[in-house]
Design an enzyme around this catalytic site. Structure first.
Site, PDB file in Angstrom:
ATOM      1  CG  ASP A 211      -2.268   0.678   0.897  1.00 28.19           C
ATOM      2  OD1 ASP A 211      -2.195   1.869   0.559  1.00 28.19           O
ATOM      3  OD2 ASP A 211      -3.346   0.075   0.998  1.00 28.19           O
ATOM      4  CG  HIS A 234      -0.977   1.522  -3.373  1.00 33.11           C
ATOM      5  ND1 HIS A 234      -2.219   1.198  -2.896  1.00 33.11           N
ATOM      6  CD2 HIS A 234      -0.554   0.432  -4.055  1.00 33.11           C
ATOM      7  CE1 HIS A 234      -2.536  -0.031  -3.272  1.00 33.11           C
ATOM      8  NE2 HIS A 234      -1.534  -0.523  -3.966  1.00 33.11           N
TER       9      HIS A 234
END
Ligand SMILES: *[C@@H]1O[C@H](CO)[C@@H](O)[C@H](O)[C@H]1NC(C)=O
Length: 385
Positions: A211, A234
């Site tokens: 993430d 991310h």
């Protein structure tokens, strides 16, 4: 590098002894480096001694593997200079899954943690989530809450069930020389999350997770992020903001000298498409290298997953004074710069300065909606501001 770190650690050990402070070795409290005996009690007893000391105090975690079921290190303490030297590895039980953080420091002022490896053993928890089963809530790896003047230096962290490091309600927290890893497909394994906290520095660290590398939630202010290697993951994100009413604003954020490799996003500001008010003001993204990044530069104010509870609504978060300067490299998609701001609160004071992003060695594109700003120097792809 490892040798250099070991050397530094030895120097720090010597300094800590010569300054004649109390030192507590968890082995003396019964901890066993066998990877099987729970060292929660020895660690918490060493903490009680260090925290209760009127003098500066040192806790030593020697080499070896120490199983730790869970530990909450509670302050306030009687002194504001506790140091924890970790030579070994602290491992979580597999499938911990608890609602509370695995390792937490609450209400502590003046703490330094040097070295160490923390292994969250999140594999079985992620497998449950990825299989879409009903799973326990999961745990943050290391939580720093309601604390002040905290240094985390040279920490290696891996495979947390959820976020690796969470900084909440705190001020004066520095994370330097961290190495955080989790697989690219591990869900919600953000590297470092900052919320309701001020004067936070993250530097010289490498973060590879499933993430965000670093995420900043409401009330992140005076944050300095420098020399970070990010990816897979991310990217570095402010948000998601505005999902709930009356959130604190985000202000004075600097992100510089970052390399993103193969990430989903590069630098991003993201708000829900909901009318709750709030603001993001004074953000600088500087000297950033993008290597095959899907969305290198993004402001997205229309976050509404599955179009549930927000379709057709407009974000009440005001985004202003955001500078993107010296951002270069390659985009993995054609739209390299995307500003999709709120119809009711258009972005203002957005500055693009010396941007050079290409797409498969072709021209990339920019996208603008409800955004005002200016450019200087060269801007490739051509700006739509
Ligand atoms: C912005 O934050 C930095 C720390 O990241 C701090 O040194 C600086 O004083 C802050 N600036 C303002 C205007 O508050």
């Amino acid at each position: 590098m490892a040798q250099f770190r070991a050397f530094l650690l030895i120097i720090l050990f010597i300094c800590s002894f010569t300054s004649a402070m109390a030192a507590y070795n968890i082995a003396d409290f019964g901890a066993k480096p066998d990877g099987q005996t729970d060292s929660a009690k020895p660690l918490l007893n060493a903490w009680a001694a260090a925290c209760g000391s009127n003098e500066p105090a040192t806790i030593i975690v020697p080499t070896g593997r120490f199983l730790l079921s869970q530990a909450l290190f509670q302050g306030p303490c009687k002194n504001s200079n506790i140091r924890i030297f970790i030579s070994g590895t602290i491992v979580a039980p597999s499938g911990y899954g608890s609602n509370t953080a695995w390792i937490a420091f609450n209400y502590v002022q003046g703490l330094s943690i040097f070295g160490g490896t923390l292994d969250g053993q999140g594999q079985s928890f992620w497998a449950c989530k990825l299989a879409g089963q009903s799973c326990p809530n999961g745990a943050t790896g290391l939580s720093i809450a309601e604390s002040k003047n905290i240094l985390i230096s040279g920490l290696t962290m891996m495979n947390s069930e959820l976020f690796h490091i969470s900084i909440f309600g705190s001020s004066g927290v520095t994370v330097q020389g961290a190495k955080i890893t989790a697989p690219e497909n591990s869900p919600n394994t953000d590297g470092i999350h900052i919320q309701k906290s001020s004067f936070i520095t993250i530097s010289g660290s490498s973060i590879q997770t499933g993430d965000d590398c670093i995420s900043m939630g409401e009330g992140a202010t005076n944050v300095w992020i420098e020399r970070i290697k990010c990816g897979p993951g991310h990217g570095i994100s402010i948000g998601s903001l505005g999902g709930t009413p009356q959130e604190d604003g985000v202000q004075n954020i600097t992100v510089k000298s970052v390399v993103f490799t193969g990430t989903q996003n590069g630098v991003r500001i993201k708000t829900w498409g909901k009318p709750y008010t709030g603001f993001v003001k004074g953000v600088r993204f500087q000297h950033v290298t993008m290597q095959n990044v899907q969305n290198p530069v993004v402001i997205d104010q229309n976050y509404c997953p599955d179009n549930k509870n927000c379709p057709g609504q407009s974000s009440g978060i005001q985004i202003s004074e955001v500078t993107f300067s010296d951002i270069h490299g390659s985009s993995a998609t054609q739209v390299a710069v995307k500003f999709d701001c709120s119809p009711s609160n258009p972005c203002s004071g957005i500055v693009l300065q010396n941007i050079n992003l290409n797409y498969l060695n072709n021209q990339a594109q920019s996208y603008c909606r409800n955004v005002h700003g200016s450019t200087s120097g060269f801007v490739i792809p051509p700006s739509c501001l």
